[in-house]
Design a protein around this motif. Structure first.
Motif, PDB file in Angstrom:
ATOM      1  N   LEU A 140      13.293 -14.529 -59.986  1.00  0.00           N
ATOM      2  CA  LEU A 140      14.294 -14.406 -59.212  1.00  0.00           C
ATOM      3  C   LEU A 140      15.149 -15.864 -59.256  1.00  0.00           C
ATOM      4  CD1 LEU A 140      12.554 -13.142 -55.814  1.00  0.00           C
ATOM      5  CD2 LEU A 140      13.834 -11.886 -57.477  1.00  0.00           C
ATOM      6  N   LYS A 141      14.669 -16.829 -59.603  1.00  0.00           N
ATOM      7  CA  LYS A 141      15.458 -18.105 -59.785  1.00  0.00           C
ATOM      8  C   LYS A 141      15.728 -18.573 -58.287  1.00  0.00           C
ATOM      9  CE  LYS A 141      15.590 -17.263 -64.345  1.00  0.00           C
ATOM     10  NZ  LYS A 141      14.289 -17.314 -64.689  1.00  0.00           N
ATOM     11  N   THR A 142      16.324 -19.904 -58.183  1.00  0.00           N
ATOM     12  CA  THR A 142      16.421 -20.345 -56.955  1.00  0.00           C
ATOM     13  C   THR A 142      17.900 -20.316 -56.364  1.00  0.00           C
ATOM     14  OG1 THR A 142      16.768 -22.630 -57.930  1.00  0.00           O
ATOM     15  CG2 THR A 142      14.667 -22.169 -56.927  1.00  0.00           C
ATOM     16  N   VAL A 143      18.363 -20.538 -55.280  1.00  0.00           N
ATOM     17  CA  VAL A 143      19.656 -20.185 -54.617  1.00  0.00           C
ATOM     18  C   VAL A 143      20.504 -21.349 -54.917  1.00  0.00           C
ATOM     19  CG1 VAL A 143      20.789 -20.307 -52.376  1.00  0.00           C
ATOM     20  CG2 VAL A 143      18.914 -18.666 -52.720  1.00  0.00           C
ATOM     21  N   GLN A 144      21.683 -21.149 -55.459  1.00  0.00           N
ATOM     22  CA  GLN A 144      22.575 -22.400 -55.582  1.00  0.00           C
ATOM     23  C   GLN A 144      22.351 -23.233 -54.322  1.00  0.00           C
ATOM     24  OE1 GLN A 144      23.476 -21.477 -58.777  1.00  0.00           O
ATOM     25  NE2 GLN A 144      24.989 -22.830 -57.972  1.00  0.00           N
ATOM     26  N   GLY A 145      22.209 -24.601 -54.431  1.00  0.00           N
ATOM     27  CA  GLY A 145      22.138 -25.453 -53.498  1.00  0.00           C
ATOM     28  C   GLY A 145      20.684 -25.860 -53.272  1.00  0.00           C
ATOM     29  N   ILE A 146      19.896 -25.385 -53.596  1.00  0.00           N
ATOM     30  CA  ILE A 146      18.390 -25.462 -53.236  1.00  0.00           C
ATOM     31  C   ILE A 146      17.749 -25.881 -54.873  1.00  0.00           C
ATOM     32  CG2 ILE A 146      16.231 -24.394 -52.299  1.00  0.00           C
ATOM     33  CD1 ILE A 146      18.455 -24.735 -50.361  1.00  0.00           C
ATOM     34  N   PRO A 385      29.314 -23.358 -58.302  1.00  0.00           N
ATOM     35  CA  PRO A 385      28.818 -24.124 -59.072  1.00  0.00           C
ATOM     36  C   PRO A 385      27.486 -24.606 -58.331  1.00  0.00           C
ATOM     37  CG  PRO A 385      30.644 -25.073 -58.282  1.00  0.00           C
ATOM     38  CD  PRO A 385      30.668 -23.450 -57.753  1.00  0.00           C
ATOM     39  N   HIS A 386      26.230 -25.095 -59.159  1.00  0.00           N
ATOM     40  CA  HIS A 386      25.299 -25.612 -58.473  1.00  0.00           C
ATOM     41  C   HIS A 386      25.353 -26.875 -57.517  1.00  0.00           C
ATOM     42  CE1 HIS A 386      20.857 -26.348 -58.066  1.00  0.00           C
ATOM     43  NE2 HIS A 386      21.043 -27.509 -58.184  1.00  0.00           N
ATOM     44  N   THR A 387      25.559 -26.783 -56.528  1.00  0.00           N
ATOM     45  CA  THR A 387      25.454 -28.204 -55.689  1.00  0.00           C
ATOM     46  C   THR A 387      24.396 -28.318 -54.732  1.00  0.00           C
ATOM     47  OG1 THR A 387      27.972 -27.703 -55.457  1.00  0.00           O
ATOM     48  CG2 THR A 387      27.190 -29.457 -54.253  1.00  0.00           C
ATOM     49  N   PRO A 388      23.270 -29.060 -55.083  1.00  0.00           N
ATOM     50  CA  PRO A 388      22.118 -29.160 -54.315  1.00  0.00           C
ATOM     51  C   PRO A 388      22.508 -29.622 -52.841  1.00  0.00           C
ATOM     52  CG  PRO A 388      21.834 -29.947 -56.416  1.00  0.00           C
ATOM     53  CD  PRO A 388      23.173 -30.010 -56.296  1.00  0.00           C
ATOM     54  N   VAL A 389      21.861 -28.993 -51.897  1.00  0.00           N
ATOM     55  CA  VAL A 389      22.274 -29.518 -50.405  1.00  0.00           C
ATOM     56  C   VAL A 389      21.769 -31.083 -50.517  1.00  0.00           C
ATOM     57  CG1 VAL A 389      21.790 -29.408 -48.055  1.00  0.00           C
ATOM     58  CG2 VAL A 389      22.036 -27.312 -49.718  1.00  0.00           C
ATOM     59  N   GLY A 390      22.288 -31.772 -49.806  1.00  0.00           N
ATOM     60  CA  GLY A 390      22.021 -33.118 -49.484  1.00  0.00           C
ATOM     61  C   GLY A 390      22.525 -34.220 -50.424  1.00  0.00           C
ATOM     62  N   ARG A 391      22.788 -33.604 -51.708  1.00  0.00           N
ATOM     63  CA  ARG A 391      23.293 -34.652 -52.794  1.00  0.00           C
ATOM     64  C   ARG A 391      24.743 -34.870 -52.259  1.00  0.00           C
ATOM     65  NH1 ARG A 391      20.086 -33.296 -57.367  1.00  0.00           N
ATOM     66  NH2 ARG A 391      17.978 -33.843 -56.705  1.00  0.00           N
ATOM     67  N   VAL A 392      25.434 -33.758 -51.725  1.00  0.00           N
ATOM     68  CA  VAL A 392      26.660 -34.164 -51.494  1.00  0.00           C
ATOM     69  C   VAL A 392      26.767 -34.551 -49.838  1.00  0.00           C
ATOM     70  CG1 VAL A 392      28.876 -33.115 -51.199  1.00  0.00           C
ATOM     71  CG2 VAL A 392      27.466 -32.360 -53.015  1.00  0.00           C
ATOM     72  N   ALA A 393      27.786 -35.190 -49.195  1.00  0.00           N
ATOM     73  CA  ALA A 393      27.859 -35.635 -48.047  1.00  0.00           C
ATOM     74  C   ALA A 393      27.129 -36.875 -47.425  1.00  0.00           C
ATOM     75  CB  ALA A 393      27.488 -34.323 -46.946  1.00  0.00           C
TER      76      ALA A 393
END
Lengths: 393, 393
Positions: A140-146, A385-393
């Motif tokens: 399934l692969k992981t969700v974008q941002g996770i 685009p892949h943006t892991p949560v927590g890397r931004v902000a």
């Protein structure tokens, strides 16, 4: 996102929900071979589940002989598999050798095809956790941002409800960013399955004060406070082990090592309690008579503390809904896992995860495509685009 | 070390023990002001303890007025202090501002003087844990071969005994070497207080297989196996949270973050159980009548699960014996903490720690000086070069 009209103090996530539910029948794929007892447990559970949910359909996956008894059931599709992942198969065997296992075929039912559609909205298996997580992640692969999937389950609390805890063992080493992702996914889970639109989040620590804990925990606390300020989650602060059972928060977040120890410790103590109660009431003829008199009270106690009611752990962070039942589940218990998968699909858990990630990083498209019969999970999540949560902000 | 004549499979530590007990009276210093209730709890506990231990003496430390009721008690020395560390005093206040606190004066009773003697064999306080650890560490220093002190306590198990667990919160980040040191010190504690000369050690993990866990845990497993091969400990292997209550091993070793979460989780679940049992038996007139009939059974159950019986955490790794009582302890419970301190001193816990460190690193002198009335802890430990356990071998 229509949150701009909300007062600054309101959570945009809380304000936007509830999302409209998934329309039409919910279809769940079931690995009928998983668990200690396979079809002798899973088939009766499926039958009971269908009776209780006239708006549900099941895809039953298993060896031809094993699933044959379900031939002719209404709202059921049978899918044959030729292999079974055993409870002690190593991950490698499940992943590389048994490519036609019931577990793998069941998970593949929730995988989005090239047309953006999947054959089922959710999948349930009582098979071994390591194999299930590995195969689900591979397919399934992981969700974008996770970055990493996590395992979430519930424990009973003093409010006569339960507390959701994650991660319970998928990740032994976690960064502060991972803990934030767990908080985001867990909040979506509680909202979808338990109907609490803005659940409170606690960070598991060894003291309530902000200065407590190791560096990862302190950083995670900071990220969670920022996410709260953005309205992505409802962060309560640090909690301790006893707060899980007090029900101080709806959700408790921790790394997989700590969560697994907490879960197993609780299971061990519950077993000890049950065994000592039994010993005391069967000690002699007098205590046995007392047990008969006390039976209604003891039964009610047992029912309230019945861990079977809490069955059904969610594998969160995957591009598809997968639920894990206890391997030793009986039919009643396995049905609870089906129920949780049903609610997650009906209340669009994947879209909720997406929304909360967007609210956290503020950069994903506002909404994924609405799920439809042909595209039950929506596809907005996969197109960004892949943006892991927590890397931004 | 006279272990050379033993068969290779026998543990030299197990073979050499039991050490001869400490001769003469055991003298314990008590911080009478500590805990939620201070002297109203500690003094009755001390009185009961003296009645049960004709071979014990107490040094009662507190404000003059508070300890005045004990004037004239036999086998008691009163020592006045002018300050009290409150349950919520920050560590800095206890350490730097309240230099004449009852806690500090009580701990100083077990500090070795220049003549190698101390005024008491052990110290007990129900004061706040952070302050107690900080002041004890400052005054007493750590034992040779131990980097960090740890907190050890016990939880009930299915063998109607209890399992010792450490660390319970003193160290949030631990290396593999620290976990080995905890195993060595914890083994000495179980041998001294519980009389099991060669206790089994489990490493808390999230699966029994050797490949489970994070890097620190895997390294610790390797160090523990080496220590077992040297006969310094009796290593069972990995255990999980539920093994604490199963009693799979006598001792369970973990870092302070994990240990604290496990302890608090267990406390939380126990509280939930107690509250649900009470609710069920007081639900209506019928259940209340049942409760009266069931009272003897319920009382016996309560007694077996009574956490007050397990009071008295050891602060291990210091050059002096310090025990910590729960802040909320009642007199019965505080007396149990005194009992544990008494057994630790009588069975020479400090010498046992020294012996096991020597067996682990193979470089300390074989035996510390025998404790005497003037030198109750022995001084062999302090005369050797600093060799942290686990760095060697």
């Amino acid at each position: 996102m229509n949150s701009s009209a909300l007062p600054a103090s309101a959570s945009p996530v809380a304000g936007r929900h509830p999302l409209p539910d998934l329309q039409g029948p919910v279809r769940i794929a079931v690995d009928c071979m998983g668990g200690d007892n396979g079809p002798s447990i899973t088939l009766p559970a499926c039958k009971a589940f269908l009776e209780h949910h006239p708006d549900a359909e099941l895809v039953l996956v298993g060896l031809a002989d094993a699933i044959a008894p379900a031939k002719g059931w209404s709202r059921v599709t049978l899918v044959e598999a030729t292999e079974v992942v055993s409870m002690d198969d190593p991950v490698e065997v499940a992943l590389r050798r048994k490519k036609d296992s019931s577990m793998r075929v069941a998970i593949s039912q929730v995988k989005l095809g090239e047309d953006g559609a999947s054959k089922a909205h959710a999948c349930v298996s009582a098979g071994n956790t390591g194999a299930l997580m590995a195969v689900a992640r591979y397919l399934l692969k992981t969700v974008q941002g996770i970055d990493r999937p996590a395992i979430a389950s519930v424990m009973p609390n003093q409010h006569d409800g339960y507390t959701t805890v994650l991660d319970l063992g998928a990740n032994v080493d976690c960064s502060a960013e991972h803990l934030l992702q767990f908080a985001v996914m867990g909040s979506a889970l509680v909202a979808a399955v338990d109907g609490k639109e803005n659940p409170t989040v606690g960070l598991l620590n060894i003291g309530e004060e902000m200065i407590k804990g190791n560096d990862v925990i302190k950083q995670a606390g900071e990220l969670l406070r920022q996410a709260d300020a953005r309205g992505a989650i409802n962060f309560h602060g640090n909690v301790e082990g006893n707060d899980i059972f007090k029900g101080t928060t709806d959700l408790v977040v921790c790394d997989g090592f700590v969560g697994n120890v907490a879960l197993k410790t609780a299971e061990g103590l519950a077993t000890l309690f049950a065994s000592v109660i039994k010993q005391e009431f069967t000690r002699n003829i007098f205590t046995k008579l007392v047990a008969i008199v006390a039976l209604p009270v003891l039964s009610h106690f047992k029912k309230r503390m019945d861990h079977r009611r809490y069955n059904g752990a969610a594998l969160l962070g995957l591009r598809g809904l997968v639920f894990k039942s206890h391997g030793s589940a009986d039919a009643f218990s396995f049905e609870q896992a089906l129920n949780r998968a049903y609610h997650a699909a009906r209340h669009r858990l994947l879209d909720r995860v997406h929304d909360r990630i967007a609210a956290t990083v503020g950069s994903l498209p506002a909404e994924g495509a609405q799920p439809s019969v042909d595209n039950p999970q929506g596809d907005g999540v996969t197109s960004t685009p892949h943006t892991p949560v927590g890397r931004v902000a």
